[in-house]
Enzyme design. Structure first.
Site, PDB file in Angstrom:
ATOM      1  N   GLY A   1     -13.320  -3.850   0.261  1.00 34.62           N
ATOM      2  CA  GLY A   1     -14.706  -3.375   0.336  1.00 34.62           C
ATOM      3  C   GLY A   1     -15.026  -2.364  -0.750  1.00 34.62           C
TER       4      GLY A   1
ATOM      5  N   GLY B   1     -11.058  -8.919  -1.744  1.00 34.33           N
ATOM      6  CA  GLY B   1     -10.748  -9.902  -0.716  1.00 34.33           C
ATOM      7  C   GLY B   1      -9.920 -11.101  -1.102  1.00 34.33           C
TER       8      GLY B   1
ATOM      9  N   LYS C   1     -20.210 -17.834  -0.271  1.00 33.76           N
ATOM     10  CA  LYS C   1     -21.667 -17.692  -0.195  1.00 33.76           C
ATOM     11  C   LYS C   1     -22.281 -16.878  -1.314  1.00 33.76           C
ATOM     12  CE  LYS C   1     -22.099 -18.042   4.776  1.00 33.76           C
ATOM     13  NZ  LYS C   1     -22.372 -17.320   6.008  1.00 33.76           N
TER      14      LYS C   1
ATOM     15  N   ARG D   1       0.829  -1.222   0.000  1.00 36.09           N
ATOM     16  CA  ARG D   1       0.000   0.000   0.000  1.00 36.09           C
ATOM     17  C   ARG D   1       0.857   1.262   0.000  1.00 36.09           C
ATOM     18  NH1 ARG D   1      -5.051  -1.963   3.772  1.00 36.09           N
ATOM     19  NH2 ARG D   1      -6.298  -2.642   2.005  1.00 36.09           N
TER      20      ARG D   1
HETATM   21  P1  AMP Z   1     -15.537 -14.909  -0.088  1.00 33.11           P
HETATM   22  O1  AMP Z   1     -14.960 -14.099   1.044  1.00 33.11           O
HETATM   23  O2  AMP Z   1     -17.024 -14.958  -0.108  1.00 33.11           O
HETATM   24  O3  AMP Z   1     -14.919 -14.576  -1.409  1.00 33.11           O
HETATM   25  O4  AMP Z   1     -15.142 -16.403   0.240  1.00 33.11           O
HETATM   26  C1  AMP Z   1     -13.839 -16.847   0.262  1.00 33.11           C
HETATM   27  C2  AMP Z   1     -13.803 -18.148   0.975  1.00 33.11           C
HETATM   28  O5  AMP Z   1     -14.572 -19.105   0.281  1.00 33.11           O
HETATM   29  C3  AMP Z   1     -12.422 -18.738   1.106  1.00 33.11           C
HETATM   30  O6  AMP Z   1     -12.031 -18.704   2.452  1.00 33.11           O
HETATM   31  C4  AMP Z   1     -12.574 -20.160   0.601  1.00 33.11           C
HETATM   32  O7  AMP Z   1     -11.962 -21.112   1.422  1.00 33.11           O
HETATM   33  C5  AMP Z   1     -14.079 -20.360   0.636  1.00 33.11           C
HETATM   34  N1  AMP Z   1     -14.507 -21.421  -0.283  1.00 33.11           N
HETATM   35  C6  AMP Z   1     -14.263 -21.543  -1.586  1.00 33.11           C
HETATM   36  N2  AMP Z   1     -14.756 -22.714  -2.060  1.00 33.11           N
HETATM   37  C7  AMP Z   1     -15.331 -23.354  -1.023  1.00 33.11           C
HETATM   38  C8  AMP Z   1     -15.992 -24.596  -0.861  1.00 33.11           C
HETATM   39  N3  AMP Z   1     -16.166 -25.408  -1.901  1.00 33.11           N
HETATM   40  N4  AMP Z   1     -16.437 -24.924   0.359  1.00 33.11           N
HETATM   41  C9  AMP Z   1     -16.267 -24.098   1.398  1.00 33.11           C
HETATM   42  N5  AMP Z   1     -15.650 -22.895   1.326  1.00 33.11           N
HETATM   43  C10 AMP Z   1     -15.185 -22.523   0.121  1.00 33.11           C
END
Ligand code: AMP
Length: 395
Positions: free
Chosen positions: A376, A353, A197, A35
């Site tokens: 963010g 992220g 999610k 940064r």
């Molecule tokens: P996000 O912050 O929503 O982008 O989610 C990132 C997280 O999703 C990471 O920590 C990954 O480990 C998790 N992730 C990716 N694929 C899977 C999966 N098949 N099952 C559980 N967690 C997952």
């Protein structure tokens, strides 16, 4: 929005909101200086013009004046990166700051203490912003990472510089990259959304559906889509209350003629652990006791085809549990395809992220077109929101 390159800052005191919110070790050593490096171009331009940069930033989330979060910890690293001695004020506003700023001239750099030592910063206090504004003849925002916050130094302060407010190099680059993907990207445009999610990505999905020609939905959130269509996903992560939402997204994609790529096979584990037994299953037939952890070989081959045939690529979110070595292959391969496609002329933006963390961890940062510095802020941009820090520069 005026850019710093439209102005000569000779003999000016220039207030620059930077994002020096860097990770520190227990011994308060800067662990990742990216940064600081990212702000260098803007600071160098002011120095070259013969101006005096007055740098202001936050660091962490201090509750009041907490020495743990003092910007004094980063002074040495800032000096090392910029190659210029820093005059650190030990306070944000006050007699000392006023005198140091007054006595500083062209070629010198002042750094204020952590803005968040003052609650007025996060509260977006008008009076505080006005007092800050008195330290400079002009104002530059180069802190994309906090541009989604309407804080005193990121947004409110701009109103005190009706003619003398500018976007720094980093902020410009970020805005340009998003614009390139969302508005002027060469077709076909591909979005890759992964992560855990659907619920955290739904606004992004809705917004980019109007911009992309193809969409890869990977990672944990793919299972909600598969279950919604009647697939058996075993013990894989799933948001049962989002299955109808998933179906409506697929319907919308059909209407908009967006080609959807979901995984068709997955590397599964018999527990959520790097040491688990693994087996590859069709994503529609995962037995109970098993959960999908990473994209399988056939899915990756489909993703490769989508990536290699695209001219503009946006990547947000890993396609597997990349933090565990045994389930990182899909995310690494994906990074490799994007790098290959970029080399052949595609524009690729990695933002938000965990995909940024993955790109850094696996050393793809120099092989993609742009890696966003704002978590963010990038996500809110992809959701189609106008960020307060950017709006303040354009009003
Ligand atoms: P996000 O912050 O929503 O982008 O989610 C990132 C997280 O999703 C990471 O920590 C990954 O480990 C998790 N992730 C990716 N694929 C899977 C999966 N098949 N099952 C559980 N967690 C997952």
């Amino acid at each position: 929005m005026n850019s710093i390159y439209q102005n000569d800052f000779k003999n000016q005191k220039v207030l620059i909101r930077v994002d020096f919110n860097v990770p520190l070790s227990n011994k308060k050593v800067v662990m990742d200086n990216s940064r600081i490096v990212a702000a260098k171009k803007t600071i160098d331009k002011i120095l070259k013009d013969g101006g005096t940069p007055i740098l202001m930033s936050h660091l962490g989330r201090p509750k009041g004046n907490d020495p743990e979060f003092s910007l004094s910890h980063i002074v040495k690293e800032v000096e090392r990166v910029l190659g210029v001695k820093i005059k650190f004020t030990n306070e944000v506003l006050g007699e000392k700051t006023t005198v140091i700023v007054k006595k500083s001239g062209p070629g010198e750099i002042v750094l204020l203490e952590n803005l968040r030592f003052c609650p007025e910063e996060k509260n977006g206090d008008l009076k505080f912003a006005e007092e800050l504004s008195k330290l400079g003849d002009s104002y530059i925002n180069d802190a994309f990472g906090t541009a989604h916050r309407a804080h005193a130094s990121t947004s409110i302060i701009a109103s005190f510089f009706p003619k003398n407010k500018f976007a720094g190099e980093l902020l410009l680059k970020e805005v340009e990259s998003i614009h390139k993907v969302m508005n002027t990207g060469k077709k076909p445009v591909l979005g890759i959304l992964g992560g855990a999610k659907v619920s955290s990505k739904i606004t992004i999905i809705n917004n980019i559906m109007d911009k992309v020609d193809k969409l890869i939905i990977g990672g944990g959130m793919a299972f909600t889509f598969i279950k919604a269509q009647g697939g058996h996903i075993g013990d894989s992560i799933c948001e049962d209350d989002k299955t109808s939402l998933a179906l409506s997204i697929l319907e919308k994609a059909k209407e908009k003629k967006v080609e959807i790529y979901l995984p068709n096979d997955v590397v599964c584990a018999n527990e959520f652990s790097n040491e688990a037994e693994t087996q590859i299953f069709s994503i529609n037939n995962i037995p109970s006791g098993w959960q999908g952890m990473d994209a399988g070989p056939s899915s990756l081959s489909n993703f490769e085809e989508a990536i290699m045939s695209s001219k503009t690529i946006l990547w947000n979110g890993p396609v597997g549990v990349f933090e565990m070595e045994n389930f990182s292959k899909g995310t690494i391969e994906l990074g490799e395809y994007i790098s290959k496609s970029t080399k052949l002329g595609a524009f690729s933006l990695v933002g938000g992220g965990d995909s940024v963390a993955a790109v850094k961890q696996f050393n793809f940062q120099d092989k993609v077109s742009y890696v966003s510095t704002g978590g963010g802020a990038m996500l809110e941009s992809l959701e189609g929101k106008t960020l307060p820090g950017i709006k303040a520069l354009t009003q």
